[in-house]
Scaffold this active site. Structure first.
Site, PDB file in Angstrom:
ATOM      1  N   SER A  66       0.858  -1.193   0.000  1.00 14.86           N
ATOM      2  CA  SER A  66       0.000   0.000   0.000  1.00 14.86           C
ATOM      3  C   SER A  66       0.894   1.244   0.000  1.00 14.86           C
ATOM      4  O   SER A  66       2.036   1.170   0.483  1.00 14.86           O
ATOM      5  CB  SER A  66      -0.842  -0.002   1.279  1.00 14.86           C
ATOM      6  N   TYR A 120      -0.944  -1.270  10.439  1.00 10.97           N
ATOM      7  CA  TYR A 120      -1.185  -1.368   9.001  1.00 10.97           C
ATOM      8  C   TYR A 120       0.056  -0.934   8.224  1.00 10.97           C
ATOM      9  O   TYR A 120       0.570  -1.676   7.383  1.00 10.97           O
ATOM     10  CB  TYR A 120      -2.405  -0.529   8.600  1.00 10.97           C
TER      11      TYR A 120
HETATM   12  N1  LIG Z   1      -8.775  -0.576  -1.112  1.00 11.54           N
HETATM   13  C1  LIG Z   1      -7.752   0.230  -0.843  1.00 11.54           C
HETATM   14  O1  LIG Z   1      -7.905   1.468  -0.785  1.00 11.54           O
HETATM   15  C2  LIG Z   1      -6.374  -0.358  -0.649  1.00 11.54           C
HETATM   16  C3  LIG Z   1      -5.282   0.526  -0.697  1.00 11.54           C
HETATM   17  C4  LIG Z   1      -4.002   0.022  -0.525  1.00 11.54           C
HETATM   18  C5  LIG Z   1      -3.808  -1.340  -0.325  1.00 11.54           C
HETATM   19  N2  LIG Z   1      -4.885  -2.176  -0.289  1.00 11.54           N
HETATM   20  C6  LIG Z   1      -4.610  -3.606  -0.056  1.00 11.54           C
HETATM   21  O2  LIG Z   1      -5.225  -4.366  -1.071  1.00 11.54           O
HETATM   22  C7  LIG Z   1      -5.457  -5.710  -0.602  1.00 11.54           C
HETATM   23  C8  LIG Z   1      -6.857  -6.128  -0.996  1.00 11.54           C
HETATM   24  O3  LIG Z   1      -7.785  -5.292  -0.309  1.00 11.54           O
HETATM   25  P1  LIG Z   1      -9.119  -4.766  -1.021  1.00 11.54           P
HETATM   26  O4  LIG Z   1      -9.017  -3.305  -1.140  1.00 11.54           O
HETATM   27  O5  LIG Z   1      -9.432  -5.574  -2.221  1.00 11.54           O
HETATM   28  O6  LIG Z   1     -10.173  -5.047   0.172  1.00 11.54           O
HETATM   29  P2  LIG Z   1     -11.460  -5.995   0.237  1.00 11.54           P
HETATM   30  O7  LIG Z   1     -12.377  -5.710  -0.887  1.00 11.54           O
HETATM   31  O8  LIG Z   1     -11.970  -5.821   1.627  1.00 11.54           O
HETATM   32  O9  LIG Z   1     -10.845  -7.463   0.050  1.00 11.54           O
HETATM   33  C9  LIG Z   1     -10.009  -8.016   1.031  1.00 11.54           C
HETATM   34  C10 LIG Z   1      -9.788  -9.488   0.725  1.00 11.54           C
HETATM   35  O10 LIG Z   1      -8.915 -10.047   1.741  1.00 11.54           O
HETATM   36  C11 LIG Z   1      -9.516 -11.204   2.275  1.00 11.54           C
HETATM   37  N3  LIG Z   1      -9.161 -11.392   3.687  1.00 11.54           N
HETATM   38  C12 LIG Z   1      -9.266 -10.498   4.699  1.00 11.54           C
HETATM   39  N4  LIG Z   1      -8.919 -11.072   5.853  1.00 11.54           N
HETATM   40  C13 LIG Z   1      -8.591 -12.357   5.579  1.00 11.54           C
HETATM   41  C14 LIG Z   1      -8.193 -13.473   6.372  1.00 11.54           C
HETATM   42  N5  LIG Z   1      -8.072 -13.408   7.710  1.00 11.54           N
HETATM   43  N6  LIG Z   1      -7.932 -14.651   5.746  1.00 11.54           N
HETATM   44  C15 LIG Z   1      -8.065 -14.755   4.407  1.00 11.54           C
HETATM   45  N7  LIG Z   1      -8.467 -13.751   3.606  1.00 11.54           N
HETATM   46  C16 LIG Z   1      -8.742 -12.565   4.195  1.00 11.54           C
HETATM   47  C17 LIG Z   1     -11.026 -10.972   2.116  1.00 11.54           C
HETATM   48  O11 LIG Z   1     -11.714 -12.210   2.003  1.00 11.54           O
HETATM   49  P3  LIG Z   1     -12.682 -12.867   3.118  1.00 11.54           P
HETATM   50  O12 LIG Z   1     -13.287 -11.752   3.911  1.00 11.54           O
HETATM   51  O13 LIG Z   1     -13.658 -13.661   2.309  1.00 11.54           O
HETATM   52  O14 LIG Z   1     -11.746 -13.728   3.900  1.00 11.54           O
HETATM   53  C18 LIG Z   1     -11.075 -10.273   0.749  1.00 11.54           C
HETATM   54  O15 LIG Z   1     -11.069 -11.221  -0.280  1.00 11.54           O
HETATM   55  C19 LIG Z   1      -5.231  -5.658   0.925  1.00 11.54           C
HETATM   56  O16 LIG Z   1      -3.998  -6.272   1.220  1.00 11.54           O
HETATM   57  C20 LIG Z   1      -5.190  -4.173   1.233  1.00 11.54           C
HETATM   58  O17 LIG Z   1      -4.373  -3.895   2.351  1.00 11.54           O
HETATM   59  C21 LIG Z   1      -6.160  -1.721  -0.447  1.00 11.54           C
END
Ligand SMILES: NC(=O)c1ccc[n+]([C@@H]2O[C@H](COP(=O)([O-])OP(=O)(O)OC[C@H]3O[C@@H](n4cnc5c(N)ncnc54)[C@H](OP(=O)(O)O)[C@@H]3O)[C@@H](O)[C@H]2O)c1
Length: 266
Positions: A142, A154
């Site tokens: 991130s 985080y």
């Molecule tokens: N969205 C943003 O603004 C942003 C910015 C920078 C970085 N990121 C990074 O991008 C990545 C994906 O996030 P996203 O934005 O796509 O969020 P999201 O839509 O909330 O998706 C998160 C994913 O992670 C899985 N997950 C969460 N906790 C878990 C656990 N304990 N075991 C297994 N799977 C787990 C969730 O699946 P289940 O709930 O089904 O387990 C879901 O598939 C993350 O690493 C996040 O830190 C996001």
């Protein structure tokens, strides 16, 4: 379209957001998939949609990566499948409290999902890639990896992924394996709702779609290790790291308004 064609990829956190988008774009390019996350129904629906649309083979592995049995299940799936030539360590979530207010058990869960899972799954996938002389690992970090105001847990775990990827790339350079630390900024997914962060007042110009973020990641894979999609996020990362401006960013991060908006207020 990815710059490199992959035969078989494992994507963690594939039930939503950026992970589901990796699954969509890789399937469209003809890549067979192993999809994992906790919500089995979501994974099965996505797998059915992508099999029907692209005719690729998809396996689904439900697992909670904060639990040892869940992580072991995915680790075993990787070790048993030497055909996997792309690993996407994407599963993750944002903190709901600051470090002081949070519970130690919750902090350690985040370390397990962001750090332990990436380390163990990378270790499990590498023997097959090294034997083949080809492969790729994407660690979804991130821009918060560079930020002094995005939460100790985080930002701390996400900055681990940046240096882990940088050093891994150095070590694997002669083995034909590429590594990327993807550093997205604000991206429309379920992430902020899950972390109970209300960012509805942040102007749309600062947001990207998961589709854009993944397109940039796959296109740039094999280039620089750190991949920051979007000019606004590149600028933010620069300002946070540049010696001339880092102090100002740190001061802004200490202000009450920023801490309250990011849910890290006292
Ligand atoms: N969205 C943003 O603004 C942003 C910015 C920078 C970085 N990121 C990074 O991008 C990545 C994906 O996030 P996203 O934005 O796509 O969020 P999201 O839509 O909330 O998706 C998160 C994913 O992670 C899985 N997950 C969460 N906790 C878990 C656990 N304990 N075991 C297994 N799977 C787990 C969730 O699946 P289940 O709930 O089904 O387990 C879901 O598939 C993350 O690493 C996040 O830190 C996001």
């Amino acid at each position: 379209m990815p710059r490199t064609a992959f035969k078989r990829a494992l994507v963690t956190g594939a039930s939503a957001g950026i992970g589901a988008e990796y699954a969509r774009q890789l399937a469209a390019a003809g890549t067979d998939l192993v999809l994992t996350a906790r919500r089995l129904d979501r994974l099965e629906d996505l797998a059915a949609e992508l099999r029907a649309r692209h005719g690729v083979k998809i396996e689904v592995v439900p697992a909670d990566l904060s639990k040892d049995d869940g992580l072991s299940r995915v680790e075993k799936a990787l070790a048993a499948d030497p055909a996997i030539d792309l690993l996407v360590n994407n599963a993750g979530y944002g903190g709901r409290t600051g470090f002081l207010r949070g519970e130690t058990a919750d902090h350690l869960d985040m370390v397990r999902v962001h750090v332990d899972a990436a380390v163990r799954l990378t270790k499990a996938v590498l023997p097959g890639m090294i034997a083949r002389g080809r492969g790729a690992v994407i660690n979804v970090s991130s821009v918060a990896a560079f930020s002094p105001a995005s939460g100790a847990q985080y930002s701390g775990t996400k900055s681990f992924l940046v240096m882990f990827s940088e050093n891994l790339r150095t070590e694997l350079r002669s083995k034909g394996i590429v590594v990327q630390a993807l550093c997205p900024g604000l991206t429309h997914t379920e992430f902020h709702a899950a972390a109970r962060q209300d960012l509805s007042r942040v102007p749309e110009m600062f947001w990207r779609t998961a589709s854009y973020v993944v397109r940039v990641s796959l296109r740039r894979l094999g280039g620089r290790v750190v991949c920051i999609p979007g000019w606004e996020n590149k600028a933010a990362a620069f300002l946070m790291r540049c010696p001339l401006t880092a102090g100002l960013v740190r001061a802004a991060g200490r202000s009450r308004i920023v801490r309250e908006r990011s849910g890290k207020g006292d």
